[in-house]
Design a protein around this motif. Structure first.
Motif, short mmCIF file in Angstrom:
data_model
loop_
_atom_site.label_atom_id
_atom_site.label_comp_id
_atom_site.label_asym_id
_atom_site.label_seq_id
_atom_site.Cartn_x
_atom_site.Cartn_y
_atom_site.Cartn_z
N ARG A 256 0.82 -1.21 0.00
CA ARG A 256 0.00 0.00 0.00
C ARG A 256 0.86 1.27 0.00
N GLN A 257 2.15 1.13 -0.37
CA GLN A 257 3.03 2.31 -0.41
C GLN A 257 2.42 3.41 -1.27
N GLY A 258 2.36 4.62 -0.72
CA GLY A 258 1.85 5.77 -1.49
C GLY A 258 0.34 5.80 -1.61
N LYS A 259 -0.36 4.74 -1.14
CA LYS A 259 -1.82 4.71 -1.27
C LYS A 259 -2.50 4.73 0.10
N ALA A 260 -1.77 4.33 1.15
CA ALA A 260 -2.37 4.22 2.49
C ALA A 260 -2.63 5.61 3.07
N ILE A 261 -3.60 5.69 3.99
CA ILE A 261 -3.83 6.96 4.69
C ILE A 261 -2.63 7.26 5.58
N ASP A 262 -2.51 8.53 6.03
CA ASP A 262 -1.35 8.89 6.85
C ASP A 262 -1.73 9.12 8.31
N GLY B 227 6.11 -0.46 6.26
CA GLY B 227 6.32 -1.43 5.18
C GLY B 227 5.19 -1.43 4.17
N GLY B 228 4.52 -0.29 4.00
CA GLY B 228 3.43 -0.21 3.02
C GLY B 228 2.23 -1.05 3.40
N ARG B 229 1.95 -1.13 4.70
CA ARG B 229 0.80 -1.91 5.17
C ARG B 229 -0.34 -0.98 5.59
N GLU B 230 -1.54 -1.57 5.63
CA GLU B 230 -2.72 -0.84 6.07
C GLU B 230 -3.63 -1.83 6.78
N ARG B 231 -4.29 -1.38 7.87
CA ARG B 231 -5.16 -2.28 8.64
C ARG B 231 -6.58 -1.73 8.71
N TRP B 232 -7.54 -2.65 8.58
CA TRP B 232 -8.95 -2.35 8.83
C TRP B 232 -9.48 -3.34 9.86
#
Length: 526
Positions: free
Chosen positions: A200-206, A225-230
């Motif tokens: 999710r590099q460059g696409k994840a929320i900050d 590491g370009g990760r995102e959690r829901w």
């Protein structure tokens, strides 16, 4: 630190059951204090899955205490936490930018990275041994120690003698079961699907956002590491199997990720609990982390609470084992830690109710009320600047209560800031080290004790540090406060005794130094 079962010692000072992030941090702290320690775990290696995800400034300070620098594992700094409701829009925001005591207020991290870094830090201590493929079957206690029965992977029993045993073995703790401290009270259990996506590099929320939709509450956050959690709350009747189905997850994540771009690292339905033991100690056996208390994740304090436990316990065990203190000081572990752990659980339950109302009417009322509160500056500050979070300050325990005038109370954390000492700039905790520190704030603490009293202080495990404004680079035990933050709470010269866990044990005017020494001796040796 060796990692095979060919040779198990017959006896150790401390046996730690569980080598997760809390057990490994405890081991590293005990290693720093020179304690002979064995850590056992059923698994040989770090579990390669993200679980805990958030750390606050206090947790980062404890990791610093255990020897981990900020860049030892990757983090994402979270500038703010937002709360959205589909009915009233954004109704709340917490400001998590900036630093407290030298560390970021909130970061996310990848748990396997932290565990590997902490294990490798622990390996540097020669008094520490680590064994995978072992589990605790049983133990018995007597007046001088604990006899533990360990099972290896071939189900062969091994007997081991230790002076103290610590259960860092998680929510389904075997140690907790063996001392009869099963969790009591209401569980507040809720099932949630947790999904970690990669690439999710460059696409994840900050930042962190709570999507407070009563139909499907969803916390959402970035990780290194370009990760995102829901995290998706399950509705009544939904099962683990249907929620963990690939197509179902694609549908849930469709508002954020196109199905063909989805790379799932982990998906699991978890039950969130709110539980706390009646006692974190039975005789020579202690519980830390999730073995002692389980916090719902709404304030990101689960792992943080476990790190607070081990910072509190490690130095006390060390002082007792090394003959510097009476074993009675160990009773203060439960006395100090349990009330704060309960306060954090209560805060997490409150946040859960605010963020996750059960129906549209409740959502409209609660979220409209919270939005309206933001008009009142004091109420807004209470939420936005995290004043709602309980202070880590003890009501009872191993400290001498300060007078009401004190701006930083005894039983609370001694502040940390950047200082210059012997020509180098560092965070002040690095100068406090692993001993009991008599800190002179705007005065030389040695000046106020005669040579016999100074020797008594050293025998107690103490040393001296002066913090001042004027620059004096010639002495390693002098620190120049670069921004005045360390001296601000003490406008007049003062003495403060800082425990190895950075809690203020005692403070007074310099002319009462002899009394302060007697009080500290009484606390540790009475």
């Amino acid at each position: 630190m060796h990692n095979n079962n060919e040779f198990l010692p017959e006896s150790v000072d401390v046996l730690v059951v569980g080598n997760g992030p809390v057990g490994a941090t405890l081991a590293s702290l005990l290693g720093r204090y020179g304690v002979d320690c064995l850590v056992i775990d059923k698994a040989h290696d770090v579990l390669p899955l993200p679980r805990a995800i958030a750390l606050d400034n206090e947790a980062l300070r404890i990791l610093q205490l255990a020897g981990l620098e900020e860049d030892a594992f990757e983090t994402v700094v979270i500038p703010h936490v937002k709360m959205h409701c589909p009915i009233v829009g954004q109704f709340g925001q917490a400001n998590t930018s900036g630093r407290i005591d030298g560390h970021h207020k909130l970061v996310t991290f990848y748990q396997p990275d932290l565990e590997r870094a902490m294990r490798s830090q622990a390996e540097q201590h020669g008094t520490l041994r680590c064994r995978g493929g072992l589990e605790l079957r049983d133990f018995t206690q007597d007046a001088s120690g604990v006899t533990a029965v360990l099972l290896d992977e071939a189900d062969e029993p091994h007997s081991l003698r230790c002076r103290y045993l610590v259960g860092a073995d998680g929510a389904s703790s075997r140690v907790r079961g063996l001392i009869g401290q099963e969790f009591n009270g209401q569980s507040y259990s809720e099932d949630w699907l947790i999904v970690d996506a990669g690439s999710r590099q460059g696409k994840a929320i900050d930042h962190v956002e709570f999507l407070c939709d009563h139909r499907r509450p969803t916390p959402h956050m970035p990780a290194p590491g370009g990760r995102e959690r829901w995290e998706f709350m399950l509705r009544p009747g939904e099962t683990r199997d249907e929620m963990e189905d690939q197509e179902r997850i694609r549908g849930l994540l469709a508002p954020w990720i196109e199905p063909q771009q989805l790379k799932i690292e982990r998906k699991a339905v978890y039950r969130f609990h709110a539980r706390c033991c009646e006692s974190f100690q039975q005789g020579r056996v202690f519980l830390v982390g999730d073995a002692a208390h389980i916090t719902p994740p709404f304030v990101g304090q689960g792992l943080v609470a476990g790190l607070r436990d081990v910072a509190n316990l490690a130095w006390k065990l060390s002082w007792v084992l090394q003959g510097r203190a009476t074993p009675r000081i160990l009773d203060s572990y439960d006395q100090e830690r349990q009330p704060h752990a309960r306060e954090m659980i209560d805060l997490a339950k409150l946040m859960g109710r605010l963020v996750m109302p059960s129906n549209a009417v409740a959502a409209a009322l609660i979220h409209s009320f919270m939005k309206a509160l933001r008009i009142i500056p004091a109420a807004r500050r209470h939420f936005e600047e995290l004043d709602i979070k309980p202070r880590h300050r003890f009501r009872r325990g191993l400290f001498v209560r300060s007078t009401r005038r004190a701006r930083v109370a005894s039983g609370g954390l001694f502040p940390q800031a950047w200082v210059r000492s012997a020509g180098r700039i560092c965070l002040s905790d690095q100068l406090l080290g692993d001993r009991l520190q008599l800190v002179g704030l705007g005065t030389d603490p040695r000046r106020w004790l005669d040579s016999a009293q100074q020797k008594q202080w050293f025998d107690l495990g103490g040393s001296f540090l002066q913090i001042g404004h004027a620059r004096d680079d010639s002495r390693a035990d002098f620190a120049e406060s670069l921004d005045g933050a360390l001296l601000a709470p003490w406008p007049d010269p003062a003495l403060a005794v800082v425990r190895p866990d950075r809690i203020i044990m005692h403070q007074c005017r310099p002319e009462k130094a002899g009394e302060l020494l007697r009080h500290c001796q009484a606390l540790l040796r009475a």
